[in-house]
Design an enzyme around this catalytic site. Sequence first.
Site, PDB file in Angstrom:
ATOM      1  CD  GLU A  26      32.882 -88.538 -51.779  1.00  0.00           C
ATOM      2  OE1 GLU A  26      32.733 -88.780 -50.862  1.00  0.00           O
ATOM      3  OE2 GLU A  26      31.910 -88.624 -52.477  1.00  0.00           O
ATOM      4  CE  LYS A 160      24.108 -89.980 -52.783  1.00  0.00           C
ATOM      5  NZ  LYS A 160      25.439 -89.187 -52.863  1.00  0.00           N
TER       6      LYS A 160
HETATM    7  N1  PSU Z   1      27.854 -91.049 -53.334  1.00  0.00           N
HETATM    8  C1  PSU Z   1      28.010 -92.457 -52.828  1.00  0.00           C
HETATM    9  N2  PSU Z   1      28.050 -92.566 -51.416  1.00  0.00           N
HETATM   10  C2  PSU Z   1      28.295 -91.613 -50.736  1.00  0.00           C
HETATM   11  C3  PSU Z   1      28.108 -90.157 -51.035  1.00  0.00           C
HETATM   12  C4  PSU Z   1      28.129 -89.949 -52.326  1.00  0.00           C
HETATM   13  O1  PSU Z   1      27.818 -93.324 -53.465  1.00  0.00           O
HETATM   14  O2  PSU Z   1      28.383 -91.713 -49.635  1.00  0.00           O
HETATM   15  C5  PSU Z   1      28.333 -88.935 -50.108  1.00  0.00           C
HETATM   16  C6  PSU Z   1      29.143 -87.823 -50.773  1.00  0.00           C
HETATM   17  O3  PSU Z   1      30.131 -87.687 -49.860  1.00  0.00           O
HETATM   18  C7  PSU Z   1      28.158 -86.735 -50.736  1.00  0.00           C
HETATM   19  C8  PSU Z   1      27.193 -87.119 -49.427  1.00  0.00           C
HETATM   20  O4  PSU Z   1      28.849 -85.321 -50.866  1.00  0.00           O
HETATM   21  O5  PSU Z   1      27.194 -88.517 -49.783  1.00  0.00           O
HETATM   22  C9  PSU Z   1      26.071 -86.196 -49.452  1.00  0.00           C
HETATM   23  O6  PSU Z   1      25.687 -86.489 -48.094  1.00  0.00           O
HETATM   24  P1  PSU Z   1      24.488 -85.299 -47.676  1.00  0.00           P
HETATM   25  O7  PSU Z   1      23.192 -85.552 -48.494  1.00  0.00           O
HETATM   26  O8  PSU Z   1      24.299 -85.698 -46.096  1.00  0.00           O
HETATM   27  O9  PSU Z   1      24.979 -83.952 -47.917  1.00  0.00           O
END
Ligand code: PSU
Length: 302
Positions: A26, A160
């Site tokens: 990603e 996370k």
């Molecule tokens: N893990 C990380 N850094 C990030 C992300 C995940 O260490 O920036 C990103 C991933 O792309 C994940 C997104 O899909 O955060 C999720 O964002 P949201 O909670 O807005 O859906």
Amino acid sequence: MNHSLLNISPEVQSALDQRRGIVALESTIITHGMPFPENRDTALAVEQAVRETGAVPATIAVLDGRLSVGLTGEELESLSNVDQAMKLSRADLAMAIARKAVGSTTVAATMMIAHRAGINVFATGGIGGVHQGAEHSFDISADLQELSRTPVTVICAGAKAILDLPKTLEVLETLGVPVLAYQQDNLPAFWSRDSGLPAPLRVDTVAEIVAFMQARRDLDVGGGVLVTNPVPAEQEIASQIMQGFINQAVQEATAAGITGKAVTPWLLGRLVELTDGRSLTTNQALIKNNATLAGQLAVALT
Ligand code: PSU
Ligand code: MN
């Protein structure tokens, strides 16, 4: 999906033609997950980790409105430096195409594009999930829905730990997404090896993941698989230590009125400050570790 939207790099195209193992990666982690130049260096190191297994890396992003699968060194460099990349999930992917914009793809959007390109293994750091306080904010990442509908196996280090992990597990169960822990009983928690929560399923070898994926195809159940791979012990930050920082960051984010897409990047950035950069080092280590396992899996699937 209209295949003319896809811009597959020559290297990835030739890997597809030769049925070699390919690992999707990603790009939100590059534009919204880490500062420059650590973001660029990590992206390159992660690609290298995939190559060392014999698989081919396919970093995915939207460049000038094209769904790009496999980036050149120059493209990676410029994405790492770009000021205003859109953070793209299922809901906004089309807007980046319509505007011919530059955007990075979250887990959800990367899964969509990887699947259309014919790639079924994807490595990331951590997926999005149910945020703390979701009972008030309703903030639940679109990553979870995507896992329930798109047949890609995602290797991560757990959701996370800034999230509400028990609720994230419950939603994944409701959506029918299998959650596997690799070589341990408990779910890892991103920066830490142990969340204290038992994982629904455990696998100990790559061959077991292959067999599980095969059985799911035979069953025709559809949707993705989540493999959670604990960060190597030398680089972990114990959850008791991490939890204090996380609580502080979450409280500050709430007080600052941070909402929507900005929440995850804001919390990750604040944690790098609160841990004096340690959370960043751990983040880099766990992504590389996931890329290695994903590469092994992609090769085993060929
Ligand atoms: N893990 C990380 N850094 C990030 C992300 C995940 O260490 O920036 C990103 C991933 O792309 C994940 C997104 O899909 O955060 C999720 O964002 P949201 O909670 O807005 O859906
Ligand atoms: Mn959200």
